[in-house]
Design a protein around this motif. Structure first.
Motif, PDB file in Angstrom:
ATOM      1  N   LEU A   1       0.830  -1.207   0.000  1.00  0.00           N
ATOM      2  CA  LEU A   1       0.000   0.000   0.000  1.00  0.00           C
ATOM      3  C   LEU A   1       0.864   1.257   0.000  1.00  0.00           C
ATOM      4  O   LEU A   1       0.665   2.171  -0.808  1.00  0.00           O
ATOM      5  N   ARG A   2       1.813   1.308   0.920  1.00  0.00           N
ATOM      6  CA  ARG A   2       2.618   2.527   1.043  1.00  0.00           C
ATOM      7  C   ARG A   2       3.563   2.689  -0.145  1.00  0.00           C
ATOM      8  O   ARG A   2       3.746   3.795  -0.660  1.00  0.00           O
ATOM      9  N   VAL A   3       4.172   1.578  -0.574  1.00  0.00           N
ATOM     10  CA  VAL A   3       5.066   1.660  -1.721  1.00  0.00           C
ATOM     11  C   VAL A   3       4.300   2.117  -2.962  1.00  0.00           C
ATOM     12  O   VAL A   3       4.776   2.949  -3.744  1.00  0.00           O
ATOM     13  N   CYS A   4       3.105   1.591  -3.149  1.00  0.00           N
ATOM     14  CA  CYS A   4       2.272   1.993  -4.290  1.00  0.00           C
ATOM     15  C   CYS A   4       1.989   3.485  -4.240  1.00  0.00           C
ATOM     16  O   CYS A   4       2.149   4.206  -5.240  1.00  0.00           O
ATOM     17  N   TYR A   5       1.576   3.961  -3.092  1.00  0.00           N
ATOM     18  CA  TYR A   5       1.273   5.386  -2.951  1.00  0.00           C
ATOM     19  C   TYR A   5       2.499   6.241  -3.276  1.00  0.00           C
ATOM     20  O   TYR A   5       2.423   7.200  -4.057  1.00  0.00           O
TER      21      TYR A   5
ATOM     22  N   PRO B   1      -2.855   8.430  -7.506  1.00  0.00           N
ATOM     23  CA  PRO B   1      -3.949   8.061  -6.599  1.00  0.00           C
ATOM     24  C   PRO B   1      -3.631   8.501  -5.175  1.00  0.00           C
ATOM     25  O   PRO B   1      -2.480   8.475  -4.738  1.00  0.00           O
ATOM     26  N   SER B   2      -4.656   8.912  -4.458  1.00  0.00           N
ATOM     27  CA  SER B   2      -4.498   9.309  -3.057  1.00  0.00           C
ATOM     28  C   SER B   2      -4.254   8.074  -2.194  1.00  0.00           C
ATOM     29  O   SER B   2      -4.399   6.930  -2.643  1.00  0.00           O
ATOM     30  N   GLY B   3      -3.917   8.320  -0.935  1.00  0.00           N
ATOM     31  CA  GLY B   3      -3.758   7.193  -0.019  1.00  0.00           C
ATOM     32  C   GLY B   3      -5.018   6.363   0.089  1.00  0.00           C
ATOM     33  O   GLY B   3      -4.967   5.126   0.117  1.00  0.00           O
ATOM     34  N   TYR B   4      -6.166   7.021   0.140  1.00  0.00           N
ATOM     35  CA  TYR B   4      -7.429   6.284   0.212  1.00  0.00           C
ATOM     36  C   TYR B   4      -7.720   5.554  -1.094  1.00  0.00           C
ATOM     37  O   TYR B   4      -8.228   4.429  -1.087  1.00  0.00           O
ATOM     38  N   ASP B   5      -7.373   6.159  -2.226  1.00  0.00           N
ATOM     39  CA  ASP B   5      -7.527   5.459  -3.507  1.00  0.00           C
ATOM     40  C   ASP B   5      -6.748   4.148  -3.504  1.00  0.00           C
ATOM     41  O   ASP B   5      -7.221   3.122  -4.014  1.00  0.00           O
ATOM     42  N   VAL B   6      -5.544   4.173  -2.941  1.00  0.00           N
ATOM     43  CA  VAL B   6      -4.716   2.968  -2.907  1.00  0.00           C
ATOM     44  C   VAL B   6      -5.341   1.919  -1.991  1.00  0.00           C
ATOM     45  O   VAL B   6      -5.339   0.724  -2.299  1.00  0.00           O
TER      46      VAL B   6
ATOM     47  N   THR C   1      -8.724  -3.300  -1.722  1.00  0.00           N
ATOM     48  CA  THR C   1      -9.941  -3.887  -1.146  1.00  0.00           C
ATOM     49  C   THR C   1     -10.984  -4.084  -2.251  1.00  0.00           C
ATOM     50  O   THR C   1     -11.069  -5.149  -2.845  1.00  0.00           O
ATOM     51  N   ARG C   2     -11.710  -3.039  -2.577  1.00  0.00           N
ATOM     52  CA  ARG C   2     -12.766  -3.159  -3.596  1.00  0.00           C
ATOM     53  C   ARG C   2     -12.206  -3.448  -4.983  1.00  0.00           C
ATOM     54  O   ARG C   2     -12.769  -4.243  -5.732  1.00  0.00           O
TER      55      ARG C   2
ATOM     56  N   SER D   1      -6.655   7.342   4.691  1.00  0.00           N
ATOM     57  CA  SER D   1      -5.403   7.373   3.929  1.00  0.00           C
ATOM     58  C   SER D   1      -4.199   6.868   4.700  1.00  0.00           C
ATOM     59  O   SER D   1      -3.169   6.570   4.103  1.00  0.00           O
ATOM     60  N   VAL D   2      -4.301   6.762   6.007  1.00  0.00           N
ATOM     61  CA  VAL D   2      -3.117   6.583   6.851  1.00  0.00           C
ATOM     62  C   VAL D   2      -2.303   5.326   6.520  1.00  0.00           C
ATOM     63  O   VAL D   2      -1.078   5.334   6.609  1.00  0.00           O
TER      64      VAL D   2
END
Length: 452
Positions: free
Chosen positions: A334-338, A350-355, A360-361, A402-403
């Motif tokens: 997740l963090r690496v992608c962001y 993409p935002s943190g929440y987008d990632v 998930t979805r 996003s965290v």
């Protein structure tokens, strides 16, 4: 009938259609399904947790893995190789796979996934050495032991070195052998019902290790049985050169000519698609499993995720094989992608929440699952909990959506729930003895590598 009640959750990030964030809310699940969400629920349960200091998220969904590679990670001889040389070298190790190696590497890899909030694992297993045993049966047994939701694949290769492919003769099979075993495994294991813990996809390895006939027949068989299709595609420029020289087509055009586009198809990597190809993916509903850490380690490139999302391409997140990642944490991904896409796409990233939603979805959509990926009444009770008082999260929870991608989470989650069952408690696997598993897996790994 089993039930779980989590009382007074401080925060629930639902990832639902409205992107809801709930506060001071109870979550009640029964027989693996979320039955009620709301404050002060008047109900009892077999197990009750205090959620007053917990942030709750939907379980992460991993859309591409090679669990057997847990036993061949961090090997010094391949650390600076790119994909084709890396594969050619490692096939000489992987040809020694057997049922014990697959069982213990699967337990280790899926155990790590669970400890970091992943509740569903798709595994792309395509190495079937002659006489190796029931490898997918070993994987499903490992998943059941841990309590993770498992989506396996009957992968395949029919082109060895003598045919112009990369793998040795001992790990390839004929198209007829592969089709017969694929049908057998689907009939034995595939469960398409709501809340299924066992699914099968058909997943020939890649355009440079399988024949066009195998790809064509796999697509026909998959659609006869109503199962999904998966393979590696557009991962490297070497692959692009290979298909252009051999077939006179770019990788996606080649796959499309064999029936490999549509809402039942998803590709791993998808780094080197051009603009026209991205539009074709969006138009046909064909998905992409994004594997940022693996792509970075193998110097393969950066997938055009920002453009994919803008065009409406279905995208999920994945760890890829442990030998091209050296880990099995989708939380780390997740963090690496962001960060990777902030670096390469700046404000378009993409935002943190987008990632988080990719993991998930988005991932659930790639697997054709509408019963997982968000926390809503009537969906599967797959989730994880993080104690908001953890030192590494101080100052980071002003945006709980996003965290996990921006600040990140070092170390395991506090609790993981799959199908309504607690499978990680206080950061430890609850169904297996981690110490014993580690010893058994290390000993088996030593024996496996010593044979090479």
């Amino acid at each position: 009938m089993s039930s779980l009640l989590i009382r007074n959750l401080h925060t629930i990030v639902t990832c639902d259609d409205s992107d809801s964030v709930l506060s001071n809310t109870d979550l009640y699940c029964e027989d693996g399904v979320i039955r009620r969400l709301g404050p002060g629920l008047a109900c009892d349960a077999d197990r009750v947790l205090d959620g007053s200091q917990m942030v709750c998220y939907p379980g992460l969904v991993n859309t591409h893995h090679h669990l057997y590679q847990v036993f061949s990670r961090n090997l010094p001889q391949v650390q600076n190789m790119e994909l084709f040389d890396w594969l050619t070298t490692l096939y000489e190790i992987w040809k020694g796979l057997d049922e014990e190696v697959v069982r213990l590497s699967s337990l280790s890899g899926m155990g790590e996934l669970l400890k970091h909030g992943c509740t569903t694992c798709f595994d792309h297993h395509y190495v079937f050495p002659h006489g190796a045993g029931d490898l997918l049966g070993a994987q499903f047994a490992a998943a059941e032991e841990l309590g993770i939701r498992m989506y396996a694949s009957r992968g395949s290769m029919d082109l060895s070195k003598k045919d112009g492919g990369l793998p040795p003769d001992s790990v390839v099979q004929t198209v007829d052998e592969i089709m017969a075993d694929s049908a057998r495994l689907i009939e034995r294991y595939h469960d398409a019902s709501f809340g299924s813990m066992r699914c099968i996809a058909l997943a020939p390895c890649s355009p440079f290790s399988v024949s066009g006939e195998l790809l064509r027949q796999s697509a026909i068989l998959a659609r006869q049985y109503g199962v999904r299709l998966h393979t590696h595609l557009a991962e490297t420029k070497d692959e692009e050169r290979f298909t252009l020289e051999k077939f006179g087509m770019r990788p996606l055009a080649y796959m499309a000519s064999l029936g490999w586009t549509g809402s039942d198809v998803w590709y791993a990597h998808g780094i080197h698609f051009n603009d026209e190809e991205l539009r074709l993916l969006a138009e046909t509903g064909t998905g992409v499993a994004h594997c940022p850490i693996s792509n970075m380690k193998l110097s393969s490139g950066v997938a055009r995720v920002s453009e994919m999302l803008r065009l409406g391409v279905k995208v999920g997140l994945a760890v890829d094989g442990s030998a091209s990642n050296d880990g099995s944490s989708l939380m780390e991904e997740l963090r690496v992608c962001y960060l990777l896409h902030r670096l390469t796409s700046s404000a378009d990233a993409p935002s943190g929440y987008d990632v988080l939603k990719l993991a998930t979805r988005g991932s659930a959509s790639l697997l054709g699952r509408s019963d997982i990926g968000s926390l809503e009444v009537g969906k599967c009770a797959d989730l994880f909990l993080v104690d908001r008082r953890r030192m590494e999260l101080v100052g980071g929870l002003y945006d709980p959506k996003s965290v996990l991608a921006t600040v990140g989470l070092r170390g395991p989650v506090d609790y993981t729930v799959v199908n309504g069952n607690l499978v990680v408690e206080q950061g430890r696997l609850s169904r297996v003895d981690e110490g014993l598993l580690s010893r058994q897996a290390s000993q088996a790994c030593d024996r496996y590598l010593a044979k090479q």
